[in-house]
Design a protein around this motif. Structure first.
Motif, PDB file in Angstrom:
ATOM      1  N   PRO A  99       0.813  -1.201   0.000  1.00  0.00           N
ATOM      2  CA  PRO A  99       0.000   0.000   0.000  1.00  0.00           C
ATOM      3  C   PRO A  99       0.855   1.263   0.000  1.00  0.00           C
ATOM      4  O   PRO A  99       1.983   1.250   0.483  1.00  0.00           O
ATOM      5  CB  PRO A  99      -0.811  -0.100   1.279  1.00  0.00           C
ATOM      6  N   LEU A 100       0.301   2.346  -0.486  1.00  0.00           N
ATOM      7  CA  LEU A 100       1.008   3.614  -0.484  1.00  0.00           C
ATOM      8  C   LEU A 100       1.339   4.031   0.940  1.00  0.00           C
ATOM      9  O   LEU A 100       0.545   3.851   1.850  1.00  0.00           O
ATOM     10  CB  LEU A 100       0.145   4.700  -1.135  1.00  0.00           C
ATOM     11  N   GLY A 101       2.545   4.569   1.131  1.00  0.00           N
ATOM     12  CA  GLY A 101       2.943   5.050   2.441  1.00  0.00           C
ATOM     13  C   GLY A 101       3.417   3.990   3.406  1.00  0.00           C
ATOM     14  O   GLY A 101       3.672   4.279   4.561  1.00  0.00           O
ATOM     15  N   THR A 102       3.553   2.746   2.963  1.00  0.00           N
ATOM     16  CA  THR A 102       3.970   1.644   3.814  1.00  0.00           C
ATOM     17  C   THR A 102       5.341   1.139   3.383  1.00  0.00           C
ATOM     18  O   THR A 102       5.551   0.857   2.214  1.00  0.00           O
ATOM     19  CB  THR A 102       2.954   0.483   3.727  1.00  0.00           C
ATOM     20  N   ALA A 103       6.273   1.023   4.320  1.00  0.00           N
ATOM     21  CA  ALA A 103       7.601   0.496   4.005  1.00  0.00           C
ATOM     22  C   ALA A 103       7.521  -0.997   3.731  1.00  0.00           C
ATOM     23  O   ALA A 103       6.718  -1.711   4.336  1.00  0.00           O
ATOM     24  CB  ALA A 103       8.563   0.761   5.154  1.00  0.00           C
ATOM     25  N   HIS A 104       8.337  -1.459   2.814  1.00  0.00           N
ATOM     26  CA  HIS A 104       8.429  -2.884   2.516  1.00  0.00           C
ATOM     27  C   HIS A 104       9.885  -3.293   2.662  1.00  0.00           C
ATOM     28  O   HIS A 104      10.784  -2.648   2.126  1.00  0.00           O
ATOM     29  CB  HIS A 104       7.955  -3.190   1.096  1.00  0.00           C
ATOM     30  N   HIS A 105      10.126  -4.385   3.371  1.00  0.00           N
ATOM     31  CA  HIS A 105      11.478  -4.911   3.553  1.00  0.00           C
ATOM     32  C   HIS A 105      11.610  -6.160   2.705  1.00  0.00           C
ATOM     33  O   HIS A 105      10.773  -7.061   2.780  1.00  0.00           O
ATOM     34  CB  HIS A 105      11.719  -5.222   5.030  1.00  0.00           C
ATOM     35  N   GLY A 106      12.637  -6.207   1.900  1.00  0.00           N
ATOM     36  CA  GLY A 106      12.839  -7.348   1.025  1.00  0.00           C
ATOM     37  C   GLY A 106      14.302  -7.730   0.938  1.00  0.00           C
ATOM     38  O   GLY A 106      15.173  -7.035   1.454  1.00  0.00           O
ATOM     39  N   THR A 107      14.570  -8.824   0.264  1.00  0.00           N
ATOM     40  CA  THR A 107      15.937  -9.283   0.028  1.00  0.00           C
ATOM     41  C   THR A 107      16.027  -9.784  -1.402  1.00  0.00           C
ATOM     42  O   THR A 107      15.301 -10.705  -1.784  1.00  0.00           O
ATOM     43  CB  THR A 107      16.324 -10.418   0.997  1.00  0.00           C
ATOM     44  N   LEU A 108      16.878  -9.156  -2.181  1.00  0.00           N
ATOM     45  CA  LEU A 108      17.110  -9.634  -3.542  1.00  0.00           C
ATOM     46  C   LEU A 108      17.858 -10.953  -3.463  1.00  0.00           C
ATOM     47  O   LEU A 108      18.916 -11.038  -2.857  1.00  0.00           O
ATOM     48  CB  LEU A 108      17.962  -8.638  -4.331  1.00  0.00           C
ATOM     49  N   THR A 109      17.318 -11.982  -4.063  1.00  0.00           N
ATOM     50  CA  THR A 109      18.019 -13.258  -4.144  1.00  0.00           C
ATOM     51  C   THR A 109      18.355 -13.567  -5.598  1.00  0.00           C
ATOM     52  O   THR A 109      19.055 -14.521  -5.879  1.00  0.00           O
ATOM     53  CB  THR A 109      17.178 -14.398  -3.540  1.00  0.00           C
ATOM     54  N   GLY A 110      17.864 -12.763  -6.490  1.00  0.00           N
ATOM     55  CA  GLY A 110      18.193 -12.830  -7.911  1.00  0.00           C
ATOM     56  C   GLY A 110      18.613 -11.438  -8.334  1.00  0.00           C
ATOM     57  O   GLY A 110      19.127 -10.672  -7.534  1.00  0.00           O
ATOM     58  N   ARG A 111      18.334 -11.088  -9.558  1.00  0.00           N
ATOM     59  CA  ARG A 111      18.721  -9.763 -10.038  1.00  0.00           C
ATOM     60  C   ARG A 111      17.639  -8.707  -9.862  1.00  0.00           C
ATOM     61  O   ARG A 111      17.943  -7.529  -9.861  1.00  0.00           O
ATOM     62  CB  ARG A 111      19.103  -9.856 -11.515  1.00  0.00           C
ATOM     63  N   TYR A 112      16.361  -9.124  -9.761  1.00  0.00           N
ATOM     64  CA  TYR A 112      15.274  -8.153  -9.700  1.00  0.00           C
ATOM     65  C   TYR A 112      14.169  -8.592  -8.746  1.00  0.00           C
ATOM     66  O   TYR A 112      13.881  -9.775  -8.617  1.00  0.00           O
ATOM     67  CB  TYR A 112      14.635  -7.965 -11.091  1.00  0.00           C
ATOM     68  N   ASP A 113      13.533  -7.610  -8.110  1.00  0.00           N
ATOM     69  CA  ASP A 113      12.272  -7.778  -7.397  1.00  0.00           C
ATOM     70  C   ASP A 113      11.296  -6.792  -8.008  1.00  0.00           C
ATOM     71  O   ASP A 113      11.682  -5.662  -8.358  1.00  0.00           O
ATOM     72  CB  ASP A 113      12.420  -7.486  -5.901  1.00  0.00           C
ATOM     73  N   PHE A 114      10.035  -7.187  -8.120  1.00  0.00           N
ATOM     74  CA  PHE A 114       9.039  -6.380  -8.822  1.00  0.00           C
ATOM     75  C   PHE A 114       7.877  -6.028  -7.900  1.00  0.00           C
ATOM     76  O   PHE A 114       7.419  -6.864  -7.127  1.00  0.00           O
ATOM     77  CB  PHE A 114       8.498  -7.152 -10.039  1.00  0.00           C
ATOM     78  N   TYR A 115       7.389  -4.798  -8.040  1.00  0.00           N
ATOM     79  CA  TYR A 115       6.257  -4.296  -7.261  1.00  0.00           C
ATOM     80  C   TYR A 115       5.367  -3.467  -8.165  1.00  0.00           C
ATOM     81  O   TYR A 115       5.789  -3.009  -9.232  1.00  0.00           O
ATOM     82  CB  TYR A 115       6.739  -3.408  -6.096  1.00  0.00           C
ATOM     83  N   SER A 116       4.152  -3.248  -7.719  1.00  0.00           N
ATOM     84  CA  SER A 116       3.281  -2.306  -8.413  1.00  0.00           C
ATOM     85  C   SER A 116       2.608  -1.418  -7.383  1.00  0.00           C
ATOM     86  O   SER A 116       2.379  -1.825  -6.241  1.00  0.00           O
ATOM     87  CB  SER A 116       2.246  -3.030  -9.268  1.00  0.00           C
ATOM     88  N   VAL A 117       2.323  -0.190  -7.805  1.00  0.00           N
ATOM     89  CA  VAL A 117       1.677   0.796  -6.953  1.00  0.00           C
ATOM     90  C   VAL A 117       0.549   1.410  -7.761  1.00  0.00           C
ATOM     91  O   VAL A 117       0.766   1.864  -8.888  1.00  0.00           O
ATOM     92  CB  VAL A 117       2.666   1.906  -6.538  1.00  0.00           C
ATOM     93  N   SER A 118      -0.643   1.422  -7.197  1.00  0.00           N
ATOM     94  CA  SER A 118      -1.789   2.040  -7.863  1.00  0.00           C
ATOM     95  C   SER A 118      -2.066   3.405  -7.265  1.00  0.00           C
ATOM     96  O   SER A 118      -2.203   3.523  -6.044  1.00  0.00           O
ATOM     97  CB  SER A 118      -3.041   1.188  -7.705  1.00  0.00           C
TER      98      SER A 118
END
Length: 102
Positions: free
Chosen positions: A1-20
């Motif tokens: 959601p907009l305004g929310t931090a997301h914590h991730g870990t790249l294990t390949g070359r790319y991570d993908f997200y979408s924002v509406s």
């Protein structure tokens, strides 16, 4: 959601997200921030790509982070964004584990 931090870990070359961005969005700025969150030496290739209406990549994006300092925060700002779907890609040139906060 907009305004929310997301914590991730790249294990390949790319991570993908979408924002509406909804039609009733009153702010005229899309601000996306990316920061390396690891304890080992930072990923020197960590990059943020944003594209309206289609998947963002190193070859095809509307805007990307340009900060070359691996310890810095990567920021992408889009003034007066279109309402609709934005695609955000976190990328690296390295293979391995790269924790981040988006």
């Amino acid at each position: 959601p907009l305004g929310t931090a997301h914590h991730g870990t790249l294990t390949g070359r790319y991570d993908f997200y979408s924002v509406s961005l909804p039609r009733n969005q009153t702010e005229a700025l899309l601000f996306v921030e990316l920061q390396y969150a690891g304890t080992s030496p930072p990923d020197p290739c960590l990059t943020l790509y944003v594209r309206y209406g289609a998947l963002a990549s190193a070859a095809s994006y509307d805007v990307k982070s340009t900060n070359q300092d691996p310890n810095a925060v990567h920021v992408v700002e889009i003034e007066e964004p279109y309402m609709g779907e934005y695609f955000v890609t976190v990328g690296t040139c390295l293979i391995g584990s790269a924790p981040y906060t988006l």
